[in-house]
Each structure stands twice: as C-alpha cells, then as structure tokens.
Design a protein around this motif. Structure first.
Motif, PDB file in Angstrom:
ATOM      1  N   VAL A 178      48.012 -14.575 -27.491  1.00  0.00           N
ATOM      2  CA  VAL A 178      47.069 -14.078 -26.497  1.00  0.00           C
ATOM      3  C   VAL A 178      46.606 -15.225 -25.602  1.00  0.00           C
ATOM      4  CG1 VAL A 178      44.758 -13.091 -26.180  1.00  0.00           C
ATOM      5  CG2 VAL A 178      46.320 -12.092 -27.854  1.00  0.00           C
ATOM      6  N   ASP A 179      46.339 -16.385 -26.189  1.00  0.00           N
ATOM      7  CA  ASP A 179      45.919 -17.545 -25.405  1.00  0.00           C
ATOM      8  C   ASP A 179      47.021 -17.982 -24.437  1.00  0.00           C
ATOM      9  OD1 ASP A 179      43.819 -19.567 -24.961  1.00  0.00           O
ATOM     10  OD2 ASP A 179      45.381 -20.960 -25.661  1.00  0.00           O
ATOM     11  N   ILE A 180      48.247 -17.997 -24.899  1.00  0.00           N
ATOM     12  CA  ILE A 180      49.379 -18.368 -24.035  1.00  0.00           C
ATOM     13  C   ILE A 180      49.519 -17.356 -22.892  1.00  0.00           C
ATOM     14  CG2 ILE A 180      51.908 -18.517 -23.939  1.00  0.00           C
ATOM     15  CD1 ILE A 180      51.751 -19.757 -26.787  1.00  0.00           C
ATOM     16  N   LEU A 181      49.386 -16.067 -23.205  1.00  0.00           N
ATOM     17  CA  LEU A 181      49.488 -15.035 -22.168  1.00  0.00           C
ATOM     18  C   LEU A 181      48.399 -15.198 -21.113  1.00  0.00           C
ATOM     19  CD1 LEU A 181      50.396 -11.883 -24.300  1.00  0.00           C
ATOM     20  CD2 LEU A 181      51.899 -13.185 -22.759  1.00  0.00           C
ATOM     21  N   PHE A 182      47.174 -15.471 -21.555  1.00  0.00           N
ATOM     22  CA  PHE A 182      46.102 -15.700 -20.580  1.00  0.00           C
ATOM     23  C   PHE A 182      46.379 -16.957 -19.760  1.00  0.00           C
ATOM     24  CE2 PHE A 182      43.298 -12.685 -22.842  1.00  0.00           C
ATOM     25  CZ  PHE A 182      42.849 -11.988 -21.735  1.00  0.00           C
ATOM     26  N   GLY A 183      46.907 -17.987 -20.381  1.00  0.00           N
ATOM     27  CA  GLY A 183      47.261 -19.201 -19.644  1.00  0.00           C
ATOM     28  C   GLY A 183      48.309 -18.922 -18.578  1.00  0.00           C
ATOM     29  N   MET A 184      49.306 -18.114 -18.925  1.00  0.00           N
ATOM     30  CA  MET A 184      50.341 -17.755 -17.959  1.00  0.00           C
ATOM     31  C   MET A 184      49.759 -16.918 -16.821  1.00  0.00           C
ATOM     32  SD  MET A 184      53.426 -17.019 -20.692  1.00  0.00           S
ATOM     33  CE  MET A 184      54.331 -15.967 -19.613  1.00  0.00           C
ATOM     34  N   MET A 185      48.870 -15.983 -17.170  1.00  0.00           N
ATOM     35  CA  MET A 185      48.246 -15.160 -16.134  1.00  0.00           C
ATOM     36  C   MET A 185      47.388 -16.008 -15.203  1.00  0.00           C
ATOM     37  SD  MET A 185      47.183 -11.749 -18.311  1.00  0.00           S
ATOM     38  CE  MET A 185      45.993 -11.260 -17.103  1.00  0.00           C
ATOM     39  N   LYS A 186      46.667 -16.974 -15.770  1.00  0.00           N
ATOM     40  CA  LYS A 186      45.812 -17.837 -14.946  1.00  0.00           C
ATOM     41  C   LYS A 186      46.637 -18.688 -13.998  1.00  0.00           C
ATOM     42  CE  LYS A 186      43.306 -20.106 -17.823  1.00  0.00           C
ATOM     43  NZ  LYS A 186      42.345 -20.772 -18.698  1.00  0.00           N
ATOM     44  N   SER A 187      47.785 -19.184 -14.465  1.00  0.00           N
ATOM     45  CA  SER A 187      48.600 -20.029 -13.591  1.00  0.00           C
ATOM     46  C   SER A 187      49.311 -19.207 -12.517  1.00  0.00           C
ATOM     47  CB  SER A 187      49.605 -20.840 -14.398  1.00  0.00           C
ATOM     48  OG  SER A 187      50.555 -19.990 -15.011  1.00  0.00           O
ATOM     49  N   ARG A 188      49.594 -17.957 -12.806  1.00  0.00           N
ATOM     50  CA  ARG A 188      50.313 -17.123 -11.846  1.00  0.00           C
ATOM     51  C   ARG A 188      49.375 -16.418 -10.857  1.00  0.00           C
ATOM     52  NH1 ARG A 188      55.679 -13.999 -12.465  1.00  0.00           N
ATOM     53  NH2 ARG A 188      55.563 -12.672 -10.648  1.00  0.00           N
ATOM     54  N   PHE A 189      48.179 -16.067 -11.330  1.00  0.00           N
ATOM     55  CA  PHE A 189      47.228 -15.315 -10.503  1.00  0.00           C
ATOM     56  C   PHE A 189      45.925 -16.093 -10.386  1.00  0.00           C
ATOM     57  CE2 PHE A 189      49.815 -12.142 -12.824  1.00  0.00           C
ATOM     58  CZ  PHE A 189      50.478 -11.561 -11.748  1.00  0.00           C
ATOM     59  N   PRO A 190      45.693 -16.746  -9.239  1.00  0.00           N
ATOM     60  CA  PRO A 190      44.472 -17.543  -9.056  1.00  0.00           C
ATOM     61  C   PRO A 190      43.179 -16.749  -9.274  1.00  0.00           C
ATOM     62  CG  PRO A 190      46.026 -17.981  -7.291  1.00  0.00           C
ATOM     63  CD  PRO A 190      46.576 -16.840  -8.083  1.00  0.00           C
ATOM     64  N   ARG A 191      43.187 -15.476  -8.941  1.00  0.00           N
ATOM     65  CA  ARG A 191      41.987 -14.655  -9.151  1.00  0.00           C
ATOM     66  C   ARG A 191      41.647 -14.539 -10.634  1.00  0.00           C
ATOM     67  NH1 ARG A 191      42.030  -9.711  -4.834  1.00  0.00           N
ATOM     68  NH2 ARG A 191      40.726 -10.809  -3.348  1.00  0.00           N
ATOM     69  N   VAL A 192      42.655 -14.405 -11.458  1.00  0.00           N
ATOM     70  CA  VAL A 192      42.428 -14.328 -12.907  1.00  0.00           C
ATOM     71  C   VAL A 192      41.847 -15.650 -13.395  1.00  0.00           C
ATOM     72  CG1 VAL A 192      43.537 -14.057 -15.166  1.00  0.00           C
ATOM     73  CG2 VAL A 192      44.214 -12.588 -13.265  1.00  0.00           C
ATOM     74  N   ASP A 193      42.365 -16.762 -12.875  1.00  0.00           N
ATOM     75  CA  ASP A 193      41.848 -18.083 -13.240  1.00  0.00           C
ATOM     76  C   ASP A 193      40.374 -18.196 -12.879  1.00  0.00           C
ATOM     77  OD1 ASP A 193      41.866 -20.764 -14.146  1.00  0.00           O
ATOM     78  OD2 ASP A 193      42.270 -21.478 -12.111  1.00  0.00           O
ATOM     79  N   ARG A 194      40.012 -17.787 -11.661  1.00  0.00           N
ATOM     80  CA  ARG A 194      38.608 -17.849 -11.240  1.00  0.00           C
ATOM     81  C   ARG A 194      37.730 -16.918 -12.071  1.00  0.00           C
ATOM     82  NH1 ARG A 194      41.032 -18.061  -6.216  1.00  0.00           N
ATOM     83  NH2 ARG A 194      40.590 -15.867  -5.782  1.00  0.00           N
TER      84      ARG A 194
END
Length: 147
Positions: free
Chosen positions: A68-84
């Motif tokens: 789950v942590d890796i998936l969130f990391g991938m989502m954050k790097s791919r989608f800046p809005r998710v990171d914010r």
C-alpha cells in the motif's frame, strides 16, 4: 483476505487521522506525543492482527502495508495533486520577521515552535528571521535575515 483488508484499511485510517492532526505531529516529539504514539501503535496492532497471531498473518500484514505504501508512493510521483493532498506543500509561517498567524494556527504551529527552530540557528528574535517555512515533513526551516 481479511488480513489484507484490515491492513489496508488501518493504513488509510492512520493516513487520514495524521493528515487531520496536521504536520505539528511530525515535529519533535514530547513525552505526551511518545505515549500517544505507543498507545496508537498498540491499538493498531490489535486491529491489524485481530485474533491471528501467526507468523503468516503478521507477514501478510507487513507485506500489505508495504505494498500500500509503494502504491501511494507511485501515485504521488505520477499525480502531483495526490502528492499535495497526502503530503501537503511547504508553508511560509514568518515573512520578513512578521508571523503569519492564520497560517501558523491552521498548521497547529505555535510561536514557541518557530522560536525553537530559530534558536537552533542562533536567532533570538523574529526580526532576525527572513522566512520560517513549515516543510512537508513537518520540520521548520529558518532563513535568517542577511547581515
């Protein structure tokens, strides 16, 4: 499958709770913060494992949390809005010696927290601070006024 769902839901719950609590929780811990962290970790452990204290159950829980942590990391790097959304952005708390009270209050940061960070750099007054910035990781960066 129940173990995987428990682990994923606890991960999401803790992420939301810590997001609501604000970045203040990421600053230097007091004894109260440590006690709270220990209680939360014990409650989380019970919720994650339930009555399954097997090595297999614990292993599956750990693997699920890491995935789950890796998936969130991938989502954050791919989608800046998710990171914010997850990590937020850096926030200026002091500008040219003036405390931006509204921002500090929203972030749950006190004047003492800012001055603690300033004193670690040898600064004693707000007029010596050009910028105090609350970083995404919860630390306060101090940029002193140039002399």
């Amino acid at each position: 499958m129940e173990t995987v769902l428990r682990a994923a839901s606890m991960y999401l719950l803790l992420m939301v709770v810590l997001k609501i609590a604000g970045r203040r929780t990421l600053l230097e811990m007091t004894s109260f913060d440590l006690i709270l962290l220990l209680i939360i970790s014990e409650a989380t452990q019970q919720a994650l494992l339930g009555n399954d204290f097997s090595v297999t159950g614990a292993s599956l829980t750990i693997i699920t949390l890491i995935v789950v942590d890796i998936l969130f990391g991938m989502m954050k790097s791919r989608f800046p809005r998710v990171d914010r959304l997850i990590d937020g952005t850096a926030m200026i708390l002091v500008e040219e010696g003036e405390v931006l009270s509204g921002r500090a209050r929203r972030a749950g940061i006190s004047i003492d927290d800012i001055m603690t960070a300033a004193r670690s750099q040898g600064l004693e007054r707000f007029d010596q601070i050009k910028f105090a910035i609350l970083e995404k990781n919860g630390k306060i960066s101090i940029i002193p006024v140039s002399t």
